[in-house]
Design an enzyme around this catalytic site. Structure first.
Site, PDB file in Angstrom:
ATOM      1  N   SER A 112      29.258  43.416  64.603  1.00  0.00           N
ATOM      2  CA  SER A 112      28.917  43.734  65.998  1.00  0.00           C
ATOM      3  C   SER A 112      29.326  45.169  66.330  1.00  0.00           C
ATOM      4  CB  SER A 112      29.498  42.715  66.973  1.00  0.00           C
ATOM      5  OG  SER A 112      30.854  42.456  66.788  1.00  0.00           O
ATOM      6  N   SER A 168      32.546  45.984  57.695  1.00  0.00           N
ATOM      7  CA  SER A 168      32.350  45.097  56.555  1.00  0.00           C
ATOM      8  C   SER A 168      33.554  45.250  55.626  1.00  0.00           C
ATOM      9  CB  SER A 168      31.061  45.482  55.825  1.00  0.00           C
ATOM     10  OG  SER A 168      30.860  44.667  54.705  1.00  0.00           O
ATOM     11  N   GLY A 169      34.150  44.137  55.252  1.00  0.00           N
ATOM     12  CA  GLY A 169      35.325  44.182  54.392  1.00  0.00           C
ATOM     13  C   GLY A 169      36.644  44.215  55.129  1.00  0.00           C
ATOM     14  N   GLY A 210      37.889  41.820  56.872  1.00  0.00           N
ATOM     15  CA  GLY A 210      38.531  40.509  56.835  1.00  0.00           C
ATOM     16  C   GLY A 210      38.138  39.565  57.962  1.00  0.00           C
ATOM     17  N   LYS A 211      37.104  39.887  58.698  1.00  0.00           N
ATOM     18  CA  LYS A 211      36.714  39.088  59.863  1.00  0.00           C
ATOM     19  C   LYS A 211      36.475  37.613  59.521  1.00  0.00           C
ATOM     20  CE  LYS A 211      33.171  41.651  60.465  1.00  0.00           C
ATOM     21  NZ  LYS A 211      33.456  42.511  59.309  1.00  0.00           N
TER      22      LYS A 211
END
Length: 183
Positions: free
Chosen positions: A87, A15-16, A18-19
């Site tokens: 994921s 999380s974080g 940049g996905k």
């Protein structure tokens, strides 16, 4: 018919990392070039298709299974489908890969140090997880298994959104997904 191969671009990372931001940037450039595209991310999956799921390991696995099935349908329809999800488990990502033909699943690892992800966290989720207010938070109280052999690695600690997008688009040309003159 579309002038490009259909493919699943599977963005994974903490999380974080940049996905979603990078997936949307890549999608915008592909769309501008006339490619059929769609981004699947937490905003459009967790509020509908997977709204009945929580964040415990079994629910995370089911969420990824559902995403893989939707991405496979979109692949069959001729789209370049960009999925942006933590994921966290290698096995689930591998099952998603095995659901489609060789070369139709491209794993993109958004590599980013945990401390940088925490600095980027405008919602304060990491802090809440560290305080025990959020259970099963990937990277804190739940594991993240980094990809062992992703097709593309982008170091979001060091690269800008534009550099990440360009790197991915260049790989898509090299892999023959986009025509050499595209982008």
């Amino acid at each position: 018919m579309n002038g490009h191969r259909s493919v699943i671009l599977w963005f994974t990372g903490l999380s974080g990392a940049g996905k979603s931001t990078i997936a949307h940037a890549v999608e915008a450039q592909l769309h501008q070039q006339g490619c059929r595209t769609y981004v699947l991310d937490g905003d459009n999956i967790r509020h509908g298709l997977s709204k009945d799921l929580g964040f415990e390991d079994a629910d995370r696995k089911e969420n990824i299974r559902r995403i893989a099935e939707v991405a496979k349908l979109m692949l069959d329809a001729g789209s370049i489908t960009l999925t942006a999800f933590i994921s966290p488990f290698r096995l689930e990502r591998e099952l998603a890969r095995r659901a489609v033909a060789d070369g139709d699943f491209i794993e993109i690892y958004c590599k980013c140090d945990l401390r940088v992800c925490e600095q980027r966290d405008v919602k304060g989720l990491y802090q809440k997880a560290r305080l025990g207010e959020i259970a099963h938070f990937t990277g804190i109280s739940s594991p993240y298994e980094s990809p062992e052999t992703p097709e593309i690695v982008i170091d979001t600690n060091q690269m800008s959104i534009e550099e990440c997008s360009a790197h991915i688009l260049n790989h898509l040309k090299i892999m023959g997904i986009l025509p050499p003159c595209a982008i």
